[in-house]
Design a protein around this motif. Structure first.
Motif, mmCIF file in Angstrom:
data_model
loop_
_atom_site.group_PDB
_atom_site.id
_atom_site.type_symbol
_atom_site.label_atom_id
_atom_site.label_comp_id
_atom_site.label_asym_id
_atom_site.label_seq_id
_atom_site.Cartn_x
_atom_site.Cartn_y
_atom_site.Cartn_z
ATOM 1 N N LYS A 1 0.648 -1.061 -0.031
ATOM 2 C CA LYS A 1 -0.088 -0.037 0.047
ATOM 3 C C LYS A 1 0.769 1.337 0.182
ATOM 4 O O LYS A 1 0.536 2.347 -0.764
ATOM 5 C CB LYS A 1 -0.973 0.056 1.251
ATOM 6 C CG LYS A 1 -2.013 -1.024 0.980
ATOM 7 C CD LYS A 1 -3.157 -0.731 2.157
ATOM 8 C CE LYS A 1 -4.365 -1.630 1.778
ATOM 9 N NZ LYS A 1 -5.256 -1.429 3.205
ATOM 10 N N LEU A 2 1.857 1.430 0.722
ATOM 11 C CA LEU A 2 2.807 2.399 0.882
ATOM 12 C C LEU A 2 3.971 2.207 0.781
ATOM 13 O O LEU A 2 4.743 1.161 1.351
ATOM 14 C CB LEU A 2 2.553 3.199 2.229
ATOM 15 C CG LEU A 2 1.227 3.684 2.374
ATOM 16 C CD1 LEU A 2 0.954 4.203 3.894
ATOM 17 C CD2 LEU A 2 0.972 5.134 1.669
ATOM 18 N N SER A 3 4.874 2.820 -0.314
ATOM 19 C CA SER A 3 6.483 2.741 -0.379
ATOM 20 C C SER A 3 7.122 3.790 0.227
ATOM 21 O O SER A 3 6.251 4.916 -0.035
ATOM 22 C CB SER A 3 6.690 2.451 -2.024
ATOM 23 O OG SER A 3 5.755 1.396 -2.559
ATOM 24 N N VAL A 4 8.114 3.372 0.653
ATOM 25 C CA VAL A 4 9.257 4.539 1.136
ATOM 26 C C VAL A 4 10.550 4.244 0.643
ATOM 27 O O VAL A 4 11.233 3.180 0.452
ATOM 28 C CB VAL A 4 9.124 4.555 2.775
ATOM 29 C CG1 VAL A 4 9.647 3.004 3.300
ATOM 30 C CG2 VAL A 4 10.113 5.699 3.251
ATOM 31 N N THR A 5 11.114 5.144 0.305
ATOM 32 C CA THR A 5 12.593 5.511 -0.435
ATOM 33 C C THR A 5 13.393 6.469 0.416
ATOM 34 O O THR A 5 12.842 7.763 0.608
ATOM 35 C CB THR A 5 12.567 5.782 -1.792
ATOM 36 O OG1 THR A 5 12.015 4.887 -2.740
ATOM 37 C CG2 THR A 5 13.834 5.953 -2.320
ATOM 38 N N VAL A 6 14.411 5.866 1.088
ATOM 39 C CA VAL A 6 15.362 6.857 1.791
ATOM 40 C C VAL A 6 16.765 7.110 1.101
ATOM 41 O O VAL A 6 17.141 5.992 0.529
ATOM 42 C CB VAL A 6 15.571 6.097 3.128
ATOM 43 C CG1 VAL A 6 16.523 7.207 4.120
ATOM 44 C CG2 VAL A 6 14.250 5.805 3.895
ATOM 45 N N SER A 7 16.907 8.248 0.968
ATOM 46 C CA SER A 7 18.399 8.490 0.297
ATOM 47 C C SER A 7 19.459 8.583 1.452
ATOM 48 O O SER A 7 19.412 9.344 2.401
ATOM 49 C CB SER A 7 18.382 9.915 -0.239
ATOM 50 O OG SER A 7 17.289 9.993 -1.409
ATOM 51 N N LEU A 8 20.424 7.688 1.106
ATOM 52 C CA LEU A 8 21.202 7.448 2.160
ATOM 53 C C LEU A 8 22.856 7.950 1.864
ATOM 54 O O LEU A 8 23.735 8.131 2.459
ATOM 55 C CB LEU A 8 21.723 5.896 2.106
ATOM 56 C CG LEU A 8 20.298 5.173 2.701
ATOM 57 C CD1 LEU A 8 20.762 3.700 2.690
ATOM 58 C CD2 LEU A 8 19.969 5.624 4.197
ATOM 59 N N THR A 9 22.953 8.627 0.435
ATOM 60 C CA THR A 9 24.110 9.151 -0.062
ATOM 61 C C THR A 9 24.194 10.809 -0.312
ATOM 62 O O THR A 9 23.024 11.354 -0.548
ATOM 63 C CB THR A 9 24.519 8.424 -1.559
ATOM 64 O OG1 THR A 9 24.391 7.222 -1.191
ATOM 65 C CG2 THR A 9 25.769 8.823 -1.945
ATOM 66 N N ASP A 10 25.184 11.499 0.012
ATOM 67 C CA ASP A 10 25.337 12.751 -0.260
ATOM 68 C C ASP A 10 25.319 12.929 -1.591
ATOM 69 O O ASP A 10 26.106 12.343 -2.496
ATOM 70 C CB ASP A 10 26.522 13.344 0.390
ATOM 71 C CG ASP A 10 26.692 14.894 0.103
ATOM 72 O OD1 ASP A 10 26.564 15.556 -0.780
ATOM 73 O OD2 ASP A 10 26.907 15.540 1.450
ATOM 74 N N PRO A 11 24.513 13.936 -2.149
ATOM 75 C CA PRO A 11 24.217 14.118 -3.774
ATOM 76 C C PRO A 11 25.627 14.340 -4.259
ATOM 77 O O PRO A 11 25.574 14.384 -5.603
ATOM 78 C CB PRO A 11 23.227 15.223 -3.818
ATOM 79 C CG PRO A 11 23.348 15.998 -2.311
ATOM 80 C CD PRO A 11 23.543 14.949 -1.334
ATOM 81 N N LYS A 12 26.382 14.978 -3.639
ATOM 82 C CA LYS A 12 28.079 15.506 -4.030
ATOM 83 C C LYS A 12 28.711 14.107 -4.450
ATOM 84 O O LYS A 12 29.488 14.199 -5.521
ATOM 85 C CB LYS A 12 28.745 16.004 -3.188
ATOM 86 C CG LYS A 12 28.010 17.670 -2.787
ATOM 87 C CD LYS A 12 28.818 18.262 -1.729
ATOM 88 C CE LYS A 12 28.112 19.593 -1.346
ATOM 89 N NZ LYS A 12 29.184 20.090 -0.293
ATOM 90 N N GLU A 13 28.442 13.018 -3.956
ATOM 91 C CA GLU A 13 29.136 11.787 -4.248
ATOM 92 C C GLU A 13 28.783 10.958 -5.527
ATOM 93 O O GLU A 13 29.191 10.070 -5.834
ATOM 94 C CB GLU A 13 29.023 10.888 -3.064
ATOM 95 C CG GLU A 13 29.441 11.340 -1.616
ATOM 96 C CD GLU A 13 29.428 10.425 -0.568
ATOM 97 O OE1 GLU A 13 28.880 9.420 -0.856
ATOM 98 O OE2 GLU A 13 29.681 11.113 0.404
#
Length: 214
Positions: free
Chosen positions: A137-149
């Motif tokens: 029903k519900l998906s979750v995505t977590v960003s673990l990386t600094d966007p500079k990398e």
């Protein structure tokens, strides 16, 4: 299904030290790292007893090319689940759910991607266990990386949900670029991860289940 909010995000919600712990944990589990597959192959199939053939692997990579490590540690759920509950209320979905699948630690290296898809299926899980009879029903995505990398690897949504009578309504989810940001969305919403062009992008995905909509 008509909804007013296609996603709900929390910017820089997970502390950097927690993100780093998850990444270290995932990278340390090298022997458990496997090629990611699509739901059509892994939904009701025991891949240990019935692994993919070479032709099936080639077919999967046309749609999805990334590596994953499965995690089911309580401390990770404790960090993420409160935001799923909060997003469910804030966005006005108010979906009934009571179970989270294993956490999928995902590794996108240069050239890797996941093309357009949705996380839900047309039928509930059939395998015996806590998922039987339930749907995503519900998906979750977590960003673990600094966007500079890294470069590329953008998460995009298509709000027409593959309706051929509508024009594409694509939205890049720039809100979750900062490390530790997360986005929650109904699992029937179509989305993709564009190819990474430089570096490595790490993310964590969790699907949250409940009995079918009434």
């Amino acid at each position: 299904m008509n909804i007013s909010n296609y996603f709900w995000y929390f910017k820089s919600a997970i502390p950097p030290r927690i993100c780093d712990m998850i990444v270290r944990y995932g990278k340390a589990e090298k022997e458990r790292e496997v090629q990611a597959i699509t739901g059509g192959y892994g939904r009701d199939r025991d891949l240990e007893k019935n692994p993919l053939t070479e032709d099936e692997i080639k077919d999967v990579k046309k749609k999805r090319d990334s590596n994953i490590v499965w995690m089911n540690d309580r401390w990770i759920y404790k960090e993420i689940q409160p935001y799923v509950h909060q997003a469910n209320a804030n966005a006005g979905w108010n979906y009934e759910w009571d179970y989270s699948e294993q956490c999928q630690f995902t590794i996108y290296k240069k050239g890797q991607y996941y093309d357009w898809h949705c996380d839900s299926w047309d039928k509930p899980y059939m395998i015996e266990g806590p998922t039987k009879g339930k749907i995503r029903k519900l998906s979750v995505t977590v960003s673990l990386t600094d966007p500079k990398e890294y470069k590329g690897g953008e998460l995009e949504f298509d709000f027409r949900n593959e309706d051929p009578d509508k024009k594409p309504n694509i939205r890049t989810c720039t809100e979750i670029l900062p490390k530790g940001s997360l986005v929650v969305f109904p699992s029937f919403v179509w989305h993709r991860v564009k190819p990474v062009t430089k570096g490595v992008r790490y993310s964590l995905v969790i699907w949250n289940l409940g009995y079918p909509f009434k």
